[in-house]
Design an enzyme around this catalytic site. Structure first.
Site, mmCIF file in Angstrom:
data_model
loop_
_atom_site.group_PDB
_atom_site.id
_atom_site.type_symbol
_atom_site.label_atom_id
_atom_site.label_comp_id
_atom_site.label_asym_id
_atom_site.label_seq_id
_atom_site.Cartn_x
_atom_site.Cartn_y
_atom_site.Cartn_z
ATOM 1 N N SER A 137 -6.187 -9.206 6.914
ATOM 2 C CA SER A 137 -5.599 -9.517 8.223
ATOM 3 C C SER A 137 -4.928 -10.887 8.275
ATOM 4 O O SER A 137 -5.000 -11.581 9.285
ATOM 5 C CB SER A 137 -6.655 -9.371 9.324
ATOM 6 O OG SER A 137 -7.105 -8.029 9.386
ATOM 7 N N GLY A 175 -7.168 -4.799 7.265
ATOM 8 C CA GLY A 175 -6.568 -3.847 8.201
ATOM 9 C C GLY A 175 -7.291 -3.750 9.524
ATOM 10 O O GLY A 175 -7.049 -2.840 10.310
ATOM 11 N N GLU A 183 -10.924 -10.465 -1.004
ATOM 12 C CA GLU A 183 -10.579 -9.698 0.191
ATOM 13 C C GLU A 183 -11.845 -9.071 0.772
ATOM 14 O O GLU A 183 -12.275 -8.000 0.320
ATOM 15 C CB GLU A 183 -9.593 -8.579 -0.162
ATOM 16 C CG GLU A 183 -8.300 -9.066 -0.774
ATOM 17 C CD GLU A 183 -7.179 -8.051 -0.593
ATOM 18 O OE1 GLU A 183 -6.238 -8.361 0.141
ATOM 19 O OE2 GLU A 183 -7.262 -6.949 -1.157
ATOM 20 N N LYS A 241 0.852 -1.200 0.000
ATOM 21 C CA LYS A 241 0.000 0.000 0.000
ATOM 22 C C LYS A 241 0.891 1.254 0.000
ATOM 23 O O LYS A 241 1.992 1.207 -0.550
ATOM 24 C CB LYS A 241 -0.990 -0.039 1.174
ATOM 25 C CG LYS A 241 -1.732 -1.388 1.225
ATOM 26 C CD LYS A 241 -2.906 -1.405 2.136
ATOM 27 C CE LYS A 241 -3.548 -2.784 2.098
ATOM 28 N NZ LYS A 241 -4.768 -2.890 2.872
ATOM 29 N N HIS A 243 -8.415 -3.146 -6.107
ATOM 30 C CA HIS A 243 -8.332 -3.274 -4.650
ATOM 31 C C HIS A 243 -9.483 -2.499 -4.004
ATOM 32 O O HIS A 243 -9.897 -1.452 -4.518
ATOM 33 C CB HIS A 243 -6.983 -2.751 -4.147
ATOM 34 C CG HIS A 243 -6.753 -3.108 -2.715
ATOM 35 N ND1 HIS A 243 -7.265 -2.368 -1.681
ATOM 36 C CD2 HIS A 243 -6.107 -4.157 -2.152
ATOM 37 C CE1 HIS A 243 -6.933 -2.952 -0.529
ATOM 38 N NE2 HIS A 243 -6.225 -4.035 -0.796
HETATM 39 P P1 13P Z 1 -4.243 -6.353 5.684
HETATM 40 O O1 13P Z 1 -3.465 -7.642 5.538
HETATM 41 O O2 13P Z 1 -3.446 -5.252 6.288
HETATM 42 O O3 13P Z 1 -5.563 -6.591 6.348
HETATM 43 O O4 13P Z 1 -4.574 -5.862 4.190
HETATM 44 C C1 13P Z 1 -5.108 -6.752 3.284
HETATM 45 C C2 13P Z 1 -5.079 -6.134 1.934
HETATM 46 O O5 13P Z 1 -5.809 -5.196 1.672
HETATM 47 C C3 13P Z 1 -4.146 -6.672 0.954
HETATM 48 O O6 13P Z 1 -4.401 -6.163 -0.314
#
Ligand code: 13P
Length: 248
Positions: free
Chosen positions: A211, A171, A165, A12, A94
């Site tokens: 996560s 997150g 996702e 990110k 995303h």
């Molecule tokens: P996290 O692993 O921080 O939850 O993020 C997942 C994500 O958005 C991967 O593209």
């Protein structure tokens, strides 16, 4: 079957040159399971730097791109530019692009089509919000998002990885349970068996993201329809090595 496990790290908008170099050092030391494909999603400004210092067993991916090769699109990068610096992957659709930057299914599909036209491989992300899950709409949303990709991808599914996702798991520290993730992956595969070209349902790799940590990766990796992960926060930490090695 025979789907090769693929773990993506999505950094990110994180890292600086020093941190980026440290992460690459950690990954070089690994050791990383040679049977796992590893792709790291790097902020555009560090793509070339990371490509130059990353070992050959790690693919470097952009986190977004625009839908044409060049032109008056201030601030955007194109698949041609990503290819030009030697990178072969892009993450598209995303949930942060969809929610914060208001990217709709149609735009995501146009980006996917152009990225594939340009010779990039694509990690295409899908997933429902908490509100949608609680309203019992998980499958409806995931199928709708995937449906938009069908004409864009055409017969090029070998160059596409789907990343499921659930937005509520990103997150938040709230991972989907292995059963919750497996259920969606299995029903998506079933949907693909009647909506995508023959063979795609069995061959396409579906990553889980949200996560993922070293602590939960093994249990998730053991699910038959989970073919890898797309990892956010933990991909910036040494535990990413353990996540890559979760099937060992
Ligand atoms: P996290 O692993 O921080 O939850 O993020 C997942 C994500 O958005 C991967 O593209």
């Amino acid at each position: 079957m025979g789907r090769k496990f693929i773990v993506g790290g999505n950094w990110k908008m994180n890292g600086d040159k020093k941190q980026v170099a440290d992460i690459i050092e950690t990954l070089k030391k690994g050791p990383l399971d040679p049977n796992v494909e590893v792709v790291i999603g790097v902020p555009a400004i560090y793509l070339e730097y990371v490509k130059n210092i990353a070992p050959a067993n790690i693919e470097v991916s952009a986190q977004n791109c625009w839908k044409v090769a060049k032109g008056a699109f201030t601030g955007e990068i194109s698949p041609a530019m990503i290819k030009d610096i030697g990178c072969n992957w892009v993450i598209l659709g995303h949930s942060e692009r969809r929610t914060i930057f208001k990217e709709q299914d149609e735009l995501v599909a146009e980006k996917v089509a152009h990225a594939l036209d340009s010779g990039l491989k694509v990690i295409a992300c899908i997933g429902e919000t908490l509100e949608e899950r609680e309203a019992g709409k998980t499958e409806e949303v995931v199928f709708r998002q995937t449906k938009a990709l069908i004409p864009a991808v055409g017969d090029r599914w070998a160059n596409v990885v789907l990343a499921y996702e659930p937005v509520w798991a990103i997150g938040t520290g709230k991972t989907a349970s292995p059963q919750q993730a497996q259920d969606v992956h299995a029903s998506l595969r079933k949907w693909l068996s009647s909506n995508a070209p023959a063979g795609v349902a069995d061959s396409v790799r579906i990553q889980y993201g949200g996560s993922v940590t070293a602590a939960n990766a093994k249990e998730l990796a053991a699910c038959p329809d989970i073919d890898g992960f797309l990892v956010g926060g933990a991909s910036l930490k040494p535990e990413f090595v353990d996540i890559v090695n979760a099937t060992q």
